[in-house]
Design a protein around this motif. Sequence first.
Motif, PDB file in Angstrom:
ATOM      1  N   UNK A  72     142.740  16.182 101.504  1.00 45.07           N
ATOM      2  CA  UNK A  72     143.852  16.710 102.288  1.00 45.07           C
ATOM      3  C   UNK A  72     144.642  17.726 101.478  1.00 45.07           C
ATOM      4  N   UNK A  73     144.749  17.475 100.197  1.00 45.31           N
ATOM      5  CA  UNK A  73     145.523  18.350  99.319  1.00 45.31           C
ATOM      6  C   UNK A  73     144.628  18.891  98.204  1.00 45.31           C
ATOM      7  N   UNK A  74     144.855  20.138  97.831  1.00 45.14           N
ATOM      8  CA  UNK A  74     144.107  20.724  96.727  1.00 45.14           C
ATOM      9  C   UNK A  74     144.782  20.390  95.401  1.00 45.14           C
ATOM     10  N   UNK A  75     143.995  20.437  94.343  1.00 44.16           N
ATOM     11  CA  UNK A  75     144.523  20.110  93.024  1.00 44.16           C
ATOM     12  C   UNK A  75     145.675  21.032  92.645  1.00 44.16           C
ATOM     13  N   UNK A  76     145.567  22.303  92.977  1.00 38.77           N
ATOM     14  CA  UNK A  76     146.609  23.280  92.647  1.00 38.77           C
ATOM     15  C   UNK A  76     147.939  22.898  93.303  1.00 38.77           C
ATOM     16  N   UNK A  77     147.876  22.386  94.522  1.00 39.23           N
ATOM     17  CA  UNK A  77     149.091  21.959  95.213  1.00 39.23           C
ATOM     18  C   UNK A  77     149.703  20.731  94.553  1.00 39.23           C
ATOM     19  N   UNK A  78     148.836  19.878  94.012  1.00 39.36           N
ATOM     20  CA  UNK A  78     149.305  18.612  93.430  1.00 39.36           C
ATOM     21  C   UNK A  78     150.115  18.823  92.155  1.00 39.36           C
ATOM     22  N   UNK A  79     149.819  19.868  91.413  1.00 38.14           N
ATOM     23  CA  UNK A  79     150.467  20.088  90.112  1.00 38.14           C
ATOM     24  C   UNK A  79     151.985  20.166  90.251  1.00 38.14           C
ATOM     25  N   UNK A  80     152.470  20.982  91.189  1.00 39.90           N
ATOM     26  CA  UNK A  80     153.912  21.141  91.372  1.00 39.90           C
ATOM     27  C   UNK A  80     154.579  19.845  91.789  1.00 39.90           C
ATOM     28  N   UNK A  81     153.939  19.097  92.676  1.00 40.54           N
ATOM     29  CA  UNK A  81     154.515  17.829  93.140  1.00 40.54           C
ATOM     30  C   UNK A  81     154.654  16.841  91.991  1.00 40.54           C
ATOM     31  N   UNK A  82     153.646  16.787  91.127  1.00 40.71           N
ATOM     32  CA  UNK A  82     153.682  15.868  89.983  1.00 40.71           C
ATOM     33  C   UNK A  82     154.834  16.224  89.051  1.00 40.71           C
ATOM     34  N   UNK A  83     155.039  17.512  88.829  1.00 38.93           N
ATOM     35  CA  UNK A  83     156.176  17.934  87.992  1.00 38.93           C
ATOM     36  C   UNK A  83     157.504  17.533  88.643  1.00 38.93           C
ATOM     37  N   UNK A  84     157.607  17.767  89.940  1.00 44.84           N
ATOM     38  CA  UNK A  84     158.834  17.425  90.647  1.00 44.84           C
ATOM     39  C   UNK A  84     159.108  15.934  90.650  1.00 44.84           C
ATOM     40  N   UNK A  85     158.036  15.130  90.676  1.00 49.43           N
ATOM     41  CA  UNK A  85     158.207  13.675  90.678  1.00 49.43           C
ATOM     42  C   UNK A  85     158.943  13.212  89.428  1.00 49.43           C
ATOM     43  N   UNK A  86     158.670  13.857  88.293  1.00 52.52           N
ATOM     44  CA  UNK A  86     159.356  13.484  87.053  1.00 52.52           C
ATOM     45  C   UNK A  86     160.846  13.774  87.131  1.00 52.52           C
ATOM     46  N   UNK A  87     161.219  14.834  87.838  1.00 52.83           N
ATOM     47  CA  UNK A  87     162.649  15.140  87.999  1.00 52.83           C
ATOM     48  C   UNK A  87     163.289  14.143  88.968  1.00 52.83           C
ATOM     49  N   UNK A  88     162.576  13.839  90.057  1.00 53.98           N
ATOM     50  CA  UNK A  88     163.122  12.918  91.057  1.00 53.98           C
ATOM     51  C   UNK A  88     163.402  11.540  90.528  1.00 53.98           C
ATOM     52  N   UNK A  89     162.613  11.113  89.548  1.00 50.70           N
ATOM     53  CA  UNK A  89     162.791   9.758  89.024  1.00 50.70           C
ATOM     54  C   UNK A  89     164.080   9.600  88.216  1.00 50.70           C
ATOM     55  N   UNK A  90     164.730  10.721  87.862  1.00 47.04           N
ATOM     56  CA  UNK A  90     165.986  10.635  87.089  1.00 47.04           C
ATOM     57  C   UNK A  90     167.163  10.208  87.957  1.00 47.04           C
ATOM     58  N   UNK A  91     166.983  10.228  89.290  1.00 49.12           N
ATOM     59  CA  UNK A  91     168.064   9.838  90.199  1.00 49.12           C
ATOM     60  C   UNK A  91     168.532   8.417  89.895  1.00 49.12           C
ATOM     61  N   UNK A  92     167.577   7.511  89.656  1.00 48.95           N
ATOM     62  CA  UNK A  92     167.922   6.112  89.390  1.00 48.95           C
ATOM     63  C   UNK A  92     168.810   5.979  88.162  1.00 48.95           C
ATOM     64  N   UNK A  93     168.467   6.711  87.106  1.00 45.43           N
ATOM     65  CA  UNK A  93     169.250   6.595  85.872  1.00 45.43           C
ATOM     66  C   UNK A  93     170.688   7.071  86.080  1.00 45.43           C
ATOM     67  N   UNK A  94     170.880   8.064  86.953  1.00 49.48           N
ATOM     68  CA  UNK A  94     172.246   8.535  87.234  1.00 49.48           C
ATOM     69  C   UNK A  94     173.030   7.507  88.042  1.00 49.48           C
ATOM     70  N   UNK A  95     172.360   6.835  88.965  1.00 48.54           N
ATOM     71  CA  UNK A  95     173.034   5.778  89.728  1.00 48.54           C
ATOM     72  C   UNK A  95     173.451   4.640  88.792  1.00 48.54           C
ATOM     73  N   UNK A  96     172.532   4.266  87.897  1.00 43.40           N
ATOM     74  CA  UNK A  96     172.831   3.179  86.965  1.00 43.40           C
ATOM     75  C   UNK A  96     173.911   3.562  85.965  1.00 43.40           C
ATOM     76  N   UNK A  97     174.047   4.855  85.676  1.00 41.83           N
ATOM     77  CA  UNK A  97     175.061   5.296  84.713  1.00 41.83           C
ATOM     78  C   UNK A  97     176.483   5.068  85.227  1.00 41.83           C
ATOM     79  N   UNK A  98     176.620   4.843  86.531  1.00 43.55           N
ATOM     80  CA  UNK A  98     177.951   4.587  87.096  1.00 43.55           C
ATOM     81  C   UNK A  98     178.554   3.289  86.577  1.00 43.55           C
ATOM     82  N   UNK A  99     177.709   2.401  86.012  1.00 41.18           N
ATOM     83  CA  UNK A  99     178.223   1.135  85.489  1.00 41.18           C
ATOM     84  C   UNK A  99     179.166   1.358  84.312  1.00 41.18           C
ATOM     85  N   UNK A 100     179.047   2.507  83.671  1.00 42.45           N
ATOM     86  CA  UNK A 100     179.872   2.768  82.482  1.00 42.45           C
ATOM     87  C   UNK A 100     181.234   3.361  82.786  1.00 42.45           C
TER      88      UNK A 100
END
Length: 590
Positions: free
Chosen positions: A78-106
Amino acid sequence: MDIFNVLSLLGGLAMFLYGMNVMGDGLAKTAGGKLEKILEKLTSTPIRGVLLGAAVTGVIQSSSATTVMVVGLVNSGIMKLRQAVGIIMGANIGTTVTSWILSLTGIQSDNIFINMLKPSSFSPILAVIGIIFLMFTKSEKKHDIGAILLGFTVLMFGMEMMSGAVEPLKEVPEFTSILTMFSNPFLGMLVGMLVTAVIQSSSASVGILQALCATGAVSFSTAIPIIMGQNIGTCVTALISCIGTKKNAKRAAFVHLYFNIIGTFVFMVVFYTVNSFVHFQFLNDSANAAGIAVVHSVFNIAATLLLLPFSGGLEKLATLTVRDKEETENNTPAELEMLKRLDVRFLEKPAFAVGHCIEVVKYMAQLSKNSIDMALSLVDNYDETVRDKVEDLEGIIDTYEDEVGSYMVKLSSKELSHEDSQKVSIGLHVIGDLERMSDHAITIADICRKMNETGAVFSEKAKAELSVYKDAVQNIVEMTVDAYEKEDLQEASHVEPLEEAINELNSAVKKQHIKRLQKGKCTIELGISLENLINNYERVADHCSNVAVAMLQLKSDNFDTHEYLDNMKKDSNIDFQSMYTYYREMYKLK
């Protein structure tokens, strides 16, 4: 730190991981597969892929889940490898959302409004709202929202428990000395990588690191290498998921690995080289939750900005790792390619898997229609090549029934929304009727072959009657397939009146045949062939009726097929009677 602190730490960790899981599942169900569908269609440029990857991961709270999904999409073609590269990079940025939510504890402040931003302050409110949604509402959407709110609350309470349990460790010199060891970049990376590989979530491992910051013993010199290792450790999930996949899917998993390894290597080399000249003072400072979130985000954003222009290079590196081999000749029929959409990796996101499953069933419906059309064409113009194609299609459609049926059974065991559960249930009914239609197609084709071999030919009158019957059957098949593909209940409601008209047409053709027999204008052998043909025509129409009725089950949860058909055929049902009269006149014998 005593045994009770250890138990609190383990309990807090369990609550944290469970809360993250519940929240992620609730968010995925609420999205209903829409975000994953966007991934399929809107990845024409690397930058757009990065943005989409970040957005989807930010919502479903798991870069591992996003990457595994991408591996599945690439594997199914369904998806070409070239298309997948950008999504994989973006996934690493998206995962930082959790750490920012958890940082509110401080957050620390005497201001009541600022203090309300602390999760420990607003989480109880979310928990109350969540339990009200779960216990006192019937809306499935509100139930999902309730699960998200309760999952978030459990996650935050788990975080608080972990922080409280490890706080006494700040008075233990041995603990401080152990953490100091991790300031060694290599050891820190190794620990971060192993912990993340075990729990298979960089968000969770970053959260654990943020909880340890409560001891005050975690310095930035210790935290930075661990965070780097966490980014590499999260690749394990994708690497496991690519086992047994095609080469491009394996390459997608390796793109994820190489992106994190190269990004980490460049970051560490540049950072520690500059540090050897500048001597960053903050490295000796105690890290806090917000500081961890900053480091996590800066690394992932910087790595993406650095490597995005070289996305083609990452693709080539993955291609060199997973080389093209001389493939054996592929004799798989083109019609079976659609089955690749039934990837087991999609089962982790059931709404997405249901969408793909229904697409496959719709394609199967087209194959059944094609087999009927080809079989009917043989009545007037027999062609052995066409007959063989009908036989091939029958085997292919059998394969579809087996594969789709097995996949839907697996889907049924997943937690599905009410709508998706109905779609799967209806799909299981539909595939059986579609397969039986193809069986009738090959039976019709075999009757035509036998007539061709014996030189038997129907009379002109019989041909004219069969032509009318054939048109009616082709109409009902086309109407049924079109209604299912478009999920058009209005069109589906027209199938049953036509099926009733076909039943009457069937009786009329038989009566005409008997008259010709009595007058000696038809032989017994031809009569048997005609009888077999029209019986199969009628069976095809019956299966079309079954498909349409199964679709109309969407209107009501308490649906009784026999009661529905009885009520539909009553004289008081003006719509049914009107459509029935229309089709009866359209296909009336002359």
